[in-house]
Design a protein around this motif. Sequence first.
Motif, PDB file in Angstrom:
ATOM      1  N   ASP A  74      49.249  89.249  44.420  1.00  0.00           N
ATOM      2  CA  ASP A  74      50.048  89.765  45.522  1.00  0.00           C
ATOM      3  C   ASP A  74      51.218  90.562  44.945  1.00  0.00           C
ATOM      4  OD1 ASP A  74      51.661  90.256  47.713  1.00  0.00           O
ATOM      5  OD2 ASP A  74      51.948  88.142  48.225  1.00  0.00           O
ATOM      6  N   VAL A  75      51.200  91.882  45.113  1.00  0.00           N
ATOM      7  CA  VAL A  75      52.245  92.721  44.531  1.00  0.00           C
ATOM      8  C   VAL A  75      53.599  92.524  45.206  1.00  0.00           C
ATOM      9  CG1 VAL A  75      50.662  94.495  43.711  1.00  0.00           C
ATOM     10  CG2 VAL A  75      51.670  94.702  45.985  1.00  0.00           C
ATOM     11  N   ASN A  76      53.617  91.877  46.351  1.00  0.00           N
ATOM     12  CA  ASN A  76      54.873  91.648  47.058  1.00  0.00           C
ATOM     13  C   ASN A  76      55.372  90.210  46.952  1.00  0.00           C
ATOM     14  OD1 ASN A  76      55.261  94.327  48.151  1.00  0.00           O
ATOM     15  ND2 ASN A  76      53.450  93.907  49.372  1.00  0.00           N
ATOM     16  N   ALA A  77      54.749  89.415  46.085  1.00  0.00           N
ATOM     17  CA  ALA A  77      55.186  88.025  45.903  1.00  0.00           C
ATOM     18  C   ALA A  77      56.643  88.007  45.445  1.00  0.00           C
ATOM     19  CB  ALA A  77      54.289  87.325  44.888  1.00  0.00           C
ATOM     20  N   ARG A  78      57.398  87.051  45.953  1.00  0.00           N
ATOM     21  CA  ARG A  78      58.830  86.975  45.654  1.00  0.00           C
ATOM     22  C   ARG A  78      59.178  85.751  44.809  1.00  0.00           C
ATOM     23  NH1 ARG A  78      61.409  90.500  47.745  1.00  0.00           N
ATOM     24  NH2 ARG A  78      61.499  91.544  49.723  1.00  0.00           N
ATOM     25  N   GLY A  79      60.260  85.888  44.076  1.00  0.00           N
ATOM     26  CA  GLY A  79      60.776  84.778  43.286  1.00  0.00           C
ATOM     27  C   GLY A  79      61.135  85.227  41.886  1.00  0.00           C
ATOM     28  N   GLY A  80      61.819  84.377  41.179  1.00  0.00           N
ATOM     29  CA  GLY A  80      62.168  84.679  39.795  1.00  0.00           C
ATOM     30  C   GLY A  80      63.392  85.560  39.650  1.00  0.00           C
ATOM     31  N   ARG A  81      63.631  85.947  38.447  1.00  0.00           N
ATOM     32  CA  ARG A  81      64.831  86.690  38.055  1.00  0.00           C
ATOM     33  C   ARG A  81      64.999  88.016  38.803  1.00  0.00           C
ATOM     34  NH1 ARG A  81      65.552  86.045  32.192  1.00  0.00           N
ATOM     35  NH2 ARG A  81      63.313  86.249  32.214  1.00  0.00           N
ATOM     36  N   TYR A  82      63.898  88.743  39.009  1.00  0.00           N
ATOM     37  CA  TYR A  82      63.991  90.062  39.647  1.00  0.00           C
ATOM     38  C   TYR A  82      63.461  90.086  41.077  1.00  0.00           C
ATOM     39  CZ  TYR A  82      65.200  91.723  35.059  1.00  0.00           C
ATOM     40  OH  TYR A  82      65.826  91.908  33.857  1.00  0.00           O
ATOM     41  N   GLU A  83      63.027  88.977  41.599  1.00  0.00           N
ATOM     42  CA  GLU A  83      62.527  88.802  42.957  1.00  0.00           C
ATOM     43  C   GLU A  83      61.123  89.368  43.170  1.00  0.00           C
ATOM     44  OE1 GLU A  83      62.620  86.941  46.544  1.00  0.00           O
ATOM     45  OE2 GLU A  83      64.045  86.726  44.929  1.00  0.00           O
ATOM     46  N   THR A  84      60.810  90.568  42.697  1.00  0.00           N
ATOM     47  CA  THR A  84      59.452  91.113  42.821  1.00  0.00           C
ATOM     48  C   THR A  84      59.027  91.759  41.506  1.00  0.00           C
ATOM     49  OG1 THR A  84      60.106  93.335  43.541  1.00  0.00           O
ATOM     50  CG2 THR A  84      59.824  91.661  45.273  1.00  0.00           C
ATOM     51  N   ALA A  85      57.723  91.941  41.353  1.00  0.00           N
ATOM     52  CA  ALA A  85      57.204  92.597  40.153  1.00  0.00           C
ATOM     53  C   ALA A  85      57.680  94.040  40.076  1.00  0.00           C
ATOM     54  CB  ALA A  85      55.675  92.525  40.134  1.00  0.00           C
ATOM     55  N   LEU A  86      57.793  94.705  41.225  1.00  0.00           N
ATOM     56  CA  LEU A  86      58.252  96.095  41.229  1.00  0.00           C
ATOM     57  C   LEU A  86      59.689  96.196  40.721  1.00  0.00           C
ATOM     58  CD1 LEU A  86      57.790  99.067  41.820  1.00  0.00           C
ATOM     59  CD2 LEU A  86      58.437  98.622  44.198  1.00  0.00           C
ATOM     60  N   GLN A  87      60.535  95.271  41.130  1.00  0.00           N
ATOM     61  CA  GLN A  87      61.912  95.290  40.637  1.00  0.00           C
ATOM     62  C   GLN A  87      61.945  95.019  39.134  1.00  0.00           C
ATOM     63  OE1 GLN A  87      63.434  92.461  43.522  1.00  0.00           O
ATOM     64  NE2 GLN A  87      64.650  94.073  44.489  1.00  0.00           N
ATOM     65  N   ALA A  88      61.094  94.131  38.667  1.00  0.00           N
ATOM     66  CA  ALA A  88      61.022  93.867  37.227  1.00  0.00           C
ATOM     67  C   ALA A  88      60.536  95.114  36.490  1.00  0.00           C
ATOM     68  CB  ALA A  88      60.097  92.685  36.949  1.00  0.00           C
TER      69      ALA A  88
END
Length: 100
Positions: A74-88
């Motif tokens: 899921d490319v929109n999954a949330r959580g972690g340091r950057y909240e989404t994979a796109l932000q990371a």
Amino acid sequence: LLEAGADVNAVEGEYGTALQAACYLGSKSGVHLLLDYGAHVNMPACGNYGNASQAAVEGGNESVVQLLLNRGADVNARGGRYETALQAAANSGKKSLVQL
């Protein structure tokens, strides 16, 4: 360990799951193995990396990111340091990861 019955989806520590650790470290063969043993590609947010996709992006390995996408991440999954994979990906500065 997997053959001996280790829980492939156990949650603990910095990486959250074994799948997230393999993704961050860029171990494509390890990711394949864990997925084949039932690791959840969309495991709820855990650890510093939130989910497998975000861990793979932060590790910078495009082939692992593509593998996860092919397995239904899921490319929109949330959580972690950057909240989404796109932000990371945006934080990494790697245009190819952002495009992927």
